[in-house]
Scaffold this active site. Structure first.
Site, mmCIF file in Angstrom:
data_model
loop_
_atom_site.group_PDB
_atom_site.id
_atom_site.type_symbol
_atom_site.label_atom_id
_atom_site.label_comp_id
_atom_site.label_asym_id
_atom_site.label_seq_id
_atom_site.Cartn_x
_atom_site.Cartn_y
_atom_site.Cartn_z
ATOM 1 N N VAL A 1 -3.454 4.667 8.611
ATOM 2 C CA VAL A 1 -3.323 5.205 7.257
ATOM 3 C C VAL A 1 -4.426 4.670 6.344
ATOM 4 C CG1 VAL A 1 -1.694 5.595 5.373
ATOM 5 C CG2 VAL A 1 -0.835 5.157 7.678
ATOM 6 N N PHE B 1 -17.697 -1.928 15.508
ATOM 7 C CA PHE B 1 -17.747 -2.405 16.894
ATOM 8 C C PHE B 1 -18.555 -1.426 17.749
ATOM 9 C CE2 PHE B 1 -13.207 -4.183 16.123
ATOM 10 C CZ PHE B 1 -13.730 -5.332 15.560
ATOM 11 N N TYR C 1 2.316 -8.069 16.578
ATOM 12 C CA TYR C 1 2.650 -7.071 15.551
ATOM 13 C C TYR C 1 3.254 -5.834 16.221
ATOM 14 C CZ TYR C 1 1.948 -3.267 12.204
ATOM 15 O OH TYR C 1 2.133 -2.159 11.400
ATOM 16 N N LYS D 1 -4.943 -5.377 0.541
ATOM 17 C CA LYS D 1 -4.692 -5.792 1.926
ATOM 18 C C LYS D 1 -5.865 -6.577 2.522
ATOM 19 C CE LYS D 1 -2.397 -3.238 4.799
ATOM 20 N NZ LYS D 1 -2.008 -2.121 5.656
ATOM 21 N N PHE E 1 0.828 -1.214 0.000
ATOM 22 C CA PHE E 1 0.000 0.000 0.000
ATOM 23 C C PHE E 1 0.864 1.268 0.000
ATOM 24 C CE2 PHE E 1 -2.679 2.468 3.361
ATOM 25 C CZ PHE E 1 -3.100 3.381 2.420
ATOM 26 N N ASP F 1 10.140 -7.119 -2.698
ATOM 27 C CA ASP F 1 8.861 -7.486 -2.080
ATOM 28 C C ASP F 1 8.629 -8.978 -2.274
ATOM 29 O OD1 ASP F 1 5.970 -7.670 -1.411
ATOM 30 O OD2 ASP F 1 6.113 -5.490 -1.398
HETATM 31 N N1 LIG Z 1 -1.329 0.804 7.018
HETATM 32 C C1 LIG Z 1 -1.194 1.346 8.239
HETATM 33 O O1 LIG Z 1 -2.143 1.972 8.759
HETATM 34 C C2 LIG Z 1 0.117 1.238 8.994
HETATM 35 C C3 LIG Z 1 0.205 1.817 10.273
HETATM 36 C C4 LIG Z 1 1.399 1.726 10.969
HETATM 37 C C5 LIG Z 1 2.498 1.126 10.399
HETATM 38 N N2 LIG Z 1 2.422 0.566 9.159
HETATM 39 C C6 LIG Z 1 3.634 -0.066 8.607
HETATM 40 O O2 LIG Z 1 3.949 0.539 7.350
HETATM 41 C C7 LIG Z 1 4.531 -0.431 6.473
HETATM 42 C C8 LIG Z 1 3.764 -0.493 5.175
HETATM 43 O O3 LIG Z 1 2.410 -0.870 5.471
HETATM 44 P P1 LIG Z 1 1.330 -1.065 4.346
HETATM 45 O O4 LIG Z 1 0.039 -0.611 4.903
HETATM 46 O O5 LIG Z 1 1.829 -0.529 3.054
HETATM 47 O O6 LIG Z 1 1.243 -2.664 4.302
HETATM 48 P P2 LIG Z 1 1.255 -3.690 3.071
HETATM 49 O O7 LIG Z 1 0.900 -5.013 3.666
HETATM 50 O O8 LIG Z 1 0.414 -3.191 1.952
HETATM 51 O O9 LIG Z 1 2.775 -3.641 2.628
HETATM 52 C C9 LIG Z 1 3.795 -4.425 3.198
HETATM 53 C C10 LIG Z 1 4.575 -5.025 2.050
HETATM 54 O O10 LIG Z 1 5.667 -5.768 2.571
HETATM 55 C C11 LIG Z 1 5.736 -7.004 1.852
HETATM 56 N N3 LIG Z 1 6.420 -7.961 2.715
HETATM 57 C C12 LIG Z 1 5.949 -8.479 3.889
HETATM 58 N N4 LIG Z 1 6.878 -9.272 4.428
HETATM 59 C C13 LIG Z 1 7.937 -9.259 3.583
HETATM 60 C C14 LIG Z 1 9.216 -9.879 3.611
HETATM 61 N N5 LIG Z 1 9.598 -10.664 4.630
HETATM 62 N N6 LIG Z 1 10.077 -9.638 2.576
HETATM 63 C C15 LIG Z 1 9.724 -8.822 1.555
HETATM 64 N N7 LIG Z 1 8.520 -8.217 1.482
HETATM 65 C C16 LIG Z 1 7.651 -8.422 2.483
HETATM 66 C C17 LIG Z 1 4.306 -7.343 1.540
HETATM 67 O O11 LIG Z 1 4.166 -8.253 0.465
HETATM 68 C C18 LIG Z 1 3.730 -5.972 1.201
HETATM 69 O O12 LIG Z 1 3.859 -5.658 -0.161
HETATM 70 C C19 LIG Z 1 4.540 -1.748 7.239
HETATM 71 O O13 LIG Z 1 5.805 -1.915 7.833
HETATM 72 C C20 LIG Z 1 3.475 -1.545 8.309
HETATM 73 O O14 LIG Z 1 3.720 -2.343 9.428
HETATM 74 C C21 LIG Z 1 1.251 0.604 8.445
#
Ligand SMILES: NC(=O)c1ccc[n+]([C@@H]2O[C@H](COP(=O)([O-])OP(=O)(O)OC[C@H]3O[C@@H](n4cnc5c(N)ncnc54)[C@H](O)[C@@H]3O)[C@@H](O)[C@H]2O)c1
Length: 303
Positions: free
Chosen positions: A167, A198, A137, A175, A11, A31
Site C-alpha cells: 500500500v 535493490f 511479521y 512510518k 497510515f 493507538d
Molecule cells: N502498509 C502496507 O503496505 C501494509 C500491507 C499489509 C498489511 N498491512 C497492515 O495494515 C495495518 C495498518 O498498516 P499501516 O501501514 O497503516 O501501518 P502504521 O504503522 O502506519 O499503523 C499501525 C498503527 O498501529 C499502532 N500500533 C502498533 N502497535 C500497537 C499496539 N500494540 N496498540 C495500539 N496501537 C498500536 C501504531 O502506532 C500505528 O499507528 C497493519 O496491521 C499492517 O500490518 C499494511
C-alpha cells in the site's frame, strides 16, 4: 453506527477514519503511537485512547460502551523489527484481545492481514494456497488468520480479514523506513538524487493505493458473511517501472542506482488473485499504478 478503530493514528487508520467520519459513522480510536503519529489525527474530532492493545483490558475499558464494528489495524509494521518474540507477542496477543472483545460485544470484526503471509508462494497469490511466511511479521499475520479461521468455522459472527498487498499513499510519512518504496523513491528523486533500489530492479509488487483501501474496509463493514480475502489490484509493477512513472510525474530523467539486497526474506513478486475479494465482498481496486502514483505525487508536491 459505532466503530472502534485500533491503530487509527497510523497510515491506513488516519485515511480510513476521515472517510468513515464523512459518512456519518461514530468513531473511537485506540493507538499507542508506536509508528503512528498524533498529527495524522489533527482533523479528527472523536475520542482518541492512547493505549497498547496487547496489554489493555478492553472489556473493562469499554464496560458500558457498545460497538457495531471493530476495525483492527494496530500492529508492529516494521518488518525488520529485531525482536521476533516481541513482534509475535504484540501482534498476536493484540489480535486475540480484539477477537475476544468483538465476541463479547457481538461486534463485526474487520482486521488487517498481509500479502507477507504468502512469502515466495505461487503467483498470482490465492487465499487458499499454503502460507510461507519469511519473517516474524508475516508469521504473526498468518497466526492471526489461523485464529480468525477457527472463529469463522463457528459461524456465529462475522469476521472479515483483508490481506493487504503493498500500500502507498498520503499519510505514510511517519512510518520512516517502513513507508512504501514509492514514498522513499519520490523523496530521493525530488531531492535530485538518483533513486536507489535493490539489484536488478525487476522485483515486482502489487501496489495498491490507500484510497482503494477505504473502499475495501467499507465493503468489510457492510459484509453479511465472513471471509479472508486479498486486497490488491491483480497487477504487479517492477521497481524499475515505478521509477519511470515517478520520473514522468516529477518531470525528471534520473537513472537508478542498484545495490545488493541485504535481507534474505524479500519476496520476488507479489500479485493478488482478486477473484475472492470481488466475489465475497464486491471489492475491486479503482486506481491502476499510473493513476495512483499521479494522484499521490500531486498531493506530495502540494506539501
Ligand atoms: N502498509 C502496507 O503496505 C501494509 C500491507 C499489509 C498489511 N498491512 C497492515 O495494515 C495495518 C495498518 O498498516 P499501516 O501501514 O497503516 O501501518 P502504521 O504503522 O502506519 O499503523 C499501525 C498503527 O498501529 C499502532 N500500533 C502498533 N502497535 C500497537 C499496539 N500494540 N496498540 C495500539 N496501537 C498500536 C501504531 O502506532 C500505528 O499507528 C497493519 O496491521 C499492517 O500490518 C499494511
Amino acid at each position: 453506527m459505532k466503530i472502534l478503530v485500533t491503530g487509527g493514528g497510523g497510515f491506513f487508520g488516519s485515511n480510513l477514519i476521515l472517510s468513515l467520519k464523512s459518512l456519518g459513522y461514530e468513531i473511537t480510536v485506540i493507538d499507542s503511537f508506536l509508528s503512528g503519529n498524533i498529527k495524522n489525527l489533527e482533523h479528527f474530532k472523536g475520542e482518541i485512547i492512547n493505549e497498547d492493545i496487547s496489554n489493555l483490558d478492553l472489556n473493562k475499558k469499554f464496560v458500558s460502551q457498545h460497538f457495531d464494528v471493530i476495525i483492527h489495524l494496530a500492529s508492529i509494521t516494521d518488518t525488520t523489527f529485531s525482536d521476533d518474540h516481541e513482534m509475535l507477542r504484540m501482534n498476536v496477543d493484540g489480535f486475540k484481545n480484539v477477537l475476544n472483545f468483538a465476541k463479547v460485544k457481538g461486534a463485526k470484526l474487520v482486521y488487517a492481514s498481509s500479502a507477507g503471509t504468502y512469502g515466495r508462494g505461487k503467483i498470482p497469490m490465492q487465499e487458499d494456497q499454503t502460507p510461507e511466511p519469511l519473517n516474524a511479521y508475516a508469521l504473526s499475520k498468518k497466526m492471526m488468520d489461523d485464529l480468525a479461521k477457527k472463529e469463522i468455522e463457528n459461524k456465529n459472527r462475522i469476521i472479515v480479514g483483508l490481506r493487504y498487498f503493498n500500500v502507498y499513499g498520503p499519510g505514510e510519512e511517519y512510518k520512516g523506513k517502513s513507508a512504501s518504496m514509492i514514498y522513499q523513491l519520490f523523496q530521493q528523486m525530488k531531492a535530485g538524487k538518483n533513486p536507489r533500489i535493490f539489484k536488478e530492479g525487476e522485483q515486482k509488487r502489487d501496489f495498491i493505493y490507500v484510497k482503494d483501501l477505504n473502499e475495501a474496509n467499507l465493503k468489510g463493514i457492510k459484509s453479511e458473511k465472513s471471509c479472508i480475502v486479498n486486497v490488491g489490484t491483480g497487477t504487479a509493477t517492477s521497481f524499475n517501472r515505478i521509477i519511470k512513472i515517478l520520473n514522468h510525474n516529477l518531470g525528471l530523467n534520473l537513472k537508478c542506482e542498484y545495490f545488493d539486497n541485504p535481507y534474505d526474506f524479500c519476496q520476488d513478486e507479489t500479485r493478488a488473485d482478486t477473484f475472492m475479494a470481488e466475489d465475497c465482498l464486491g471489492f475491486k481496486a479503482k486506481y491502476n499504478i499510473e493513476e495512483g502514483v499521479e494522484d499521490y505525487c500531486s498531493s506530495l508536491l502540494k506539501k
